[in-house]
Design a protein around this motif. Structure first.
Motif, PDB file in Angstrom:
ATOM      1  N   MET A  91      28.091  55.239  48.735  1.00 57.30           N
ATOM      2  CA  MET A  91      28.989  54.384  47.992  1.00 57.30           C
ATOM      3  C   MET A  91      28.189  53.192  47.453  1.00 57.30           C
ATOM      4  N   MET A  92      28.440  52.845  46.194  1.00 61.02           N
ATOM      5  CA  MET A  92      27.754  51.714  45.584  1.00 61.02           C
ATOM      6  C   MET A  92      28.333  50.400  46.107  1.00 61.02           C
ATOM      7  N   LYS A  93      27.457  49.477  46.457  1.00 62.80           N
ATOM      8  CA  LYS A  93      27.898  48.179  46.956  1.00 62.80           C
ATOM      9  C   LYS A  93      27.549  47.100  45.943  1.00 62.80           C
ATOM     10  N   MET A  94      28.410  46.091  45.848  1.00 63.30           N
ATOM     11  CA  MET A  94      28.196  45.011  44.904  1.00 63.30           C
ATOM     12  C   MET A  94      27.334  43.922  45.518  1.00 63.30           C
ATOM     13  N   THR A  95      26.637  43.204  44.644  1.00 63.81           N
ATOM     14  CA  THR A  95      25.893  42.048  45.119  1.00 63.81           C
ATOM     15  C   THR A  95      26.868  40.876  45.254  1.00 63.81           C
ATOM     16  N   ARG A  96      26.467  39.881  46.001  1.00 66.47           N
ATOM     17  CA  ARG A  96      27.315  38.713  46.235  1.00 66.47           C
ATOM     18  C   ARG A  96      27.614  37.988  44.922  1.00 66.47           C
ATOM     19  N   SER A  97      26.620  37.846  44.053  1.00 68.90           N
ATOM     20  CA  SER A  97      26.835  37.118  42.801  1.00 68.90           C
ATOM     21  C   SER A  97      27.812  37.860  41.890  1.00 68.90           C
ATOM     22  N   TYR A  98      27.736  39.188  41.863  1.00 73.61           N
ATOM     23  CA  TYR A  98      28.682  39.962  41.052  1.00 73.61           C
ATOM     24  C   TYR A  98      30.096  39.820  41.603  1.00 73.61           C
ATOM     25  N   LEU A  99      30.238  39.851  42.911  1.00 76.33           N
ATOM     26  CA  LEU A  99      31.549  39.702  43.525  1.00 76.33           C
ATOM     27  C   LEU A  99      32.135  38.321  43.248  1.00 76.33           C
ATOM     28  N   LEU A 100      31.309  37.283  43.297  1.00 78.48           N
ATOM     29  CA  LEU A 100      31.792  35.930  42.996  1.00 78.48           C
ATOM     30  C   LEU A 100      32.231  35.806  41.539  1.00 78.48           C
ATOM     31  N   LYS A 101      31.493  36.436  40.634  1.00 86.95           N
ATOM     32  CA  LYS A 101      31.898  36.434  39.219  1.00 86.95           C
ATOM     33  C   LYS A 101      33.220  37.160  39.034  1.00 86.95           C
ATOM     34  N   LEU A 102      33.396  38.265  39.722  1.00 90.59           N
ATOM     35  CA  LEU A 102      34.642  39.021  39.650  1.00 90.59           C
ATOM     36  C   LEU A 102      35.809  38.204  40.205  1.00 90.59           C
ATOM     37  N   GLN A 103      35.582  37.500  41.306  1.00 88.79           N
ATOM     38  CA  GLN A 103      36.618  36.646  41.876  1.00 88.79           C
ATOM     39  C   GLN A 103      37.005  35.518  40.924  1.00 88.79           C
ATOM     40  N   LEU A 104      36.037  34.903  40.286  1.00 90.23           N
ATOM     41  CA  LEU A 104      36.313  33.829  39.339  1.00 90.23           C
ATOM     42  C   LEU A 104      37.115  34.349  38.148  1.00 90.23           C
ATOM     43  N   MET A 105      36.738  35.497  37.619  1.00 96.71           N
ATOM     44  CA  MET A 105      37.457  36.075  36.484  1.00 96.71           C
ATOM     45  C   MET A 105      38.896  36.413  36.874  1.00 96.71           C
ATOM     46  N   CYS A 106      39.095  36.987  38.034  1.00 96.49           N
ATOM     47  CA  CYS A 106      40.455  37.308  38.494  1.00 96.49           C
ATOM     48  C   CYS A 106      41.272  36.033  38.679  1.00 96.49           C
ATOM     49  N   PHE A 107      40.666  34.992  39.234  1.00 95.80           N
ATOM     50  CA  PHE A 107      41.363  33.727  39.415  1.00 95.80           C
ATOM     51  C   PHE A 107      41.843  33.178  38.078  1.00 95.80           C
ATOM     52  N   LEU A 108      40.958  33.183  37.098  1.00 92.88           N
ATOM     53  CA  LEU A 108      41.331  32.664  35.783  1.00 92.88           C
ATOM     54  C   LEU A 108      42.424  33.505  35.128  1.00 92.88           C
ATOM     55  N   LEU A 109      42.302  34.814  35.198  1.00 92.38           N
ATOM     56  CA  LEU A 109      43.295  35.692  34.570  1.00 92.38           C
ATOM     57  C   LEU A 109      44.659  35.604  35.248  1.00 92.38           C
ATOM     58  N   VAL A 110      44.681  35.467  36.551  1.00 92.99           N
ATOM     59  CA  VAL A 110      45.944  35.381  37.281  1.00 92.99           C
ATOM     60  C   VAL A 110      46.706  34.112  36.910  1.00 92.99           C
ATOM     61  N   HIS A 111      45.989  33.046  36.584  1.00 90.64           N
ATOM     62  CA  HIS A 111      46.650  31.769  36.310  1.00 90.64           C
ATOM     63  C   HIS A 111      47.072  31.564  34.861  1.00 90.64           C
ATOM     64  N   ILE A 112      46.765  32.485  33.969  1.00 85.57           N
ATOM     65  CA  ILE A 112      47.181  32.352  32.567  1.00 85.57           C
ATOM     66  C   ILE A 112      48.697  32.264  32.426  1.00 85.57           C
ATOM     67  N   PRO A 113      49.491  33.134  33.070  1.00 85.67           N
ATOM     68  CA  PRO A 113      50.952  33.008  32.924  1.00 85.67           C
ATOM     69  C   PRO A 113      51.492  31.675  33.446  1.00 85.67           C
ATOM     70  N   LEU A 114      50.924  31.168  34.522  1.00 84.16           N
ATOM     71  CA  LEU A 114      51.360  29.882  35.060  1.00 84.16           C
ATOM     72  C   LEU A 114      51.055  28.758  34.070  1.00 84.16           C
ATOM     73  N   LEU A 115      49.887  28.784  33.481  1.00 81.80           N
ATOM     74  CA  LEU A 115      49.517  27.779  32.489  1.00 81.80           C
ATOM     75  C   LEU A 115      50.445  27.846  31.274  1.00 81.80           C
ATOM     76  N   ALA A 116      50.702  29.043  30.788  1.00 84.99           N
ATOM     77  CA  ALA A 116      51.584  29.205  29.628  1.00 84.99           C
ATOM     78  C   ALA A 116      53.006  28.735  29.936  1.00 84.99           C
ATOM     79  N   THR A 117      53.508  29.063  31.111  1.00 85.58           N
ATOM     80  CA  THR A 117      54.853  28.633  31.496  1.00 85.58           C
ATOM     81  C   THR A 117      54.916  27.119  31.656  1.00 85.58           C
TER      82      THR A 117
END
Length: 76
Positions: free
Chosen positions: A1-27
């Motif tokens: 199984m392919m494993k992610m590096t820590r930096s890639y996982l942190l980038k993915l977490q940041l992107m998810c955080f930003l995308l999840v908060h778009i509806p809250l910002l718009a509202t």
């Protein structure tokens, strides 16, 4: 199984955080523009939905395998 590096996982977490908060910002912007007192219930509902979604994504991403031994329980 392919494993992610820590930096890639942190980038993915940041992107998810930003995308999840778009509806809250718009509202929030809509409620502010139209008068917050009349839309406060809608803002609270969207905030709670954002909170639950963010926690669910954070939990799911925390379970992903990571190559960095110092990061996460699932490291190899």
């Amino acid at each position: 199984m392919m494993k992610m590096t820590r930096s890639y996982l942190l980038k993915l977490q940041l992107m998810c955080f930003l995308l999840v908060h778009i509806p809250l910002l718009a509202t929030g912007l809509y409620a502010y523009r139209e008068g917050l007192s009349g839309h406060l219930d809608m803002v609270v509902v969207v905030f709670l939905a954002t909170l639950v979604t963010a926690l669910a994504i954070w939990t799911a991403l925390g379970r992903l395998p990571c190559q960095d031994r110092a990061y996460g329980e699932n490291s190899a």
